[in-house]
Design a protein around this motif. Structure first.
Motif, short mmCIF file in Angstrom:
data_model
loop_
_atom_site.label_atom_id
_atom_site.label_comp_id
_atom_site.label_asym_id
_atom_site.label_seq_id
_atom_site.Cartn_x
_atom_site.Cartn_y
_atom_site.Cartn_z
N VAL A 136 2.89 8.91 1.13
CA VAL A 136 3.13 7.37 0.47
C VAL A 136 3.09 7.70 -1.23
O VAL A 136 2.33 8.49 -1.61
CB VAL A 136 1.63 6.76 0.81
N VAL A 137 4.19 7.23 -1.59
CA VAL A 137 4.57 7.29 -3.18
C VAL A 137 3.96 5.95 -3.76
O VAL A 137 3.11 6.26 -4.81
CB VAL A 137 5.99 7.23 -3.37
N GLN A 138 4.00 5.01 -3.20
CA GLN A 138 3.07 3.72 -3.76
C GLN A 138 2.96 2.84 -2.68
O GLN A 138 3.45 2.37 -1.98
CB GLN A 138 4.42 3.08 -4.71
N PRO A 139 1.57 2.77 -2.45
CA PRO A 139 0.85 1.75 -1.77
C PRO A 139 1.44 0.35 -1.70
O PRO A 139 1.56 -0.23 -2.88
CB PRO A 139 -0.41 2.06 -1.75
N GLY A 140 1.75 -0.20 -0.68
CA GLY A 140 2.32 -1.47 -0.75
C GLY A 140 1.01 -2.59 -0.36
O GLY A 140 -0.07 -2.29 -0.07
N THR A 141 1.20 -3.81 -0.30
CA THR A 141 0.39 -5.01 -0.13
C THR A 141 1.00 -5.89 1.11
O THR A 141 2.07 -5.53 1.49
CB THR A 141 -0.11 -5.78 -1.22
N SER A 142 0.64 -7.20 1.19
CA SER A 142 1.15 -8.02 2.13
C SER A 142 2.65 -8.42 1.66
O SER A 142 3.40 -8.71 2.56
CB SER A 142 0.30 -9.28 2.10
N HIS A 143 2.91 -8.29 0.33
CA HIS A 143 4.32 -8.58 0.04
C HIS A 143 5.19 -7.38 -0.55
O HIS A 143 6.15 -7.22 0.15
CB HIS A 143 4.52 -9.79 -1.14
N PRO A 144 4.76 -6.56 -1.33
CA PRO A 144 5.66 -5.31 -1.74
C PRO A 144 5.50 -4.37 -0.68
O PRO A 144 4.36 -4.06 -0.38
CB PRO A 144 5.27 -5.03 -3.04
N GLU A 145 6.42 -3.67 -0.40
CA GLU A 145 6.53 -2.76 0.81
C GLU A 145 5.93 -1.48 0.42
O GLU A 145 5.98 -0.81 -0.87
CB GLU A 145 7.65 -2.63 1.32
N THR A 146 5.35 -0.72 1.18
CA THR A 146 4.93 0.63 0.82
C THR A 146 6.02 1.64 0.83
O THR A 146 7.08 1.56 1.39
CB THR A 146 4.03 1.30 1.94
#
Length: 89
Positions: A74-84
């Motif tokens: 994982v480079v950048q964890p996501g949330t409900s809208h922006p993807e991981t």
């Protein structure tokens, strides 16, 4: 004559998570990607073998398993809208 790189074995069932892993293996190390991009790539390469196209939720679950076993990170964890955002190790 050698089979094409994206050819499916004729005697095995089509399992989308295996195809996701195959596409991730072909990516260069360090390349970043998201589940929606990878779903589109799997559909582009192997869509002829599916009744329904692969969607990003299925690909996201496969990516979480690949991250757990060390194939991707994982480079950048996501949330409900922006993807991981993931990268191949």
């Amino acid at each position: 004559m050698a089979p094409p790189e994206d050819a499916l074995p004729p005697d095995r069932p089509v399992i989308r998570s295996r195809l996701v892993a195959r596409v991730v293996e072909k990516l260069p190390a360090g390349k970043t990607f998201t589940a929606s991009w990878l779903a589109a790539e799997v559909n582009r390469r192997f869509g002829h073998a599916f009744r329904r196209p692969a969607h990003s939720r299925l690909v996201g679950a496969a990516l979480r398993r690949l991250a757990a076993n060390g194939t991707a990170r994982v480079v950048q964890p996501g949330t409900s809208h922006p993807e991981t955002v993931y990268a191949r190790v």
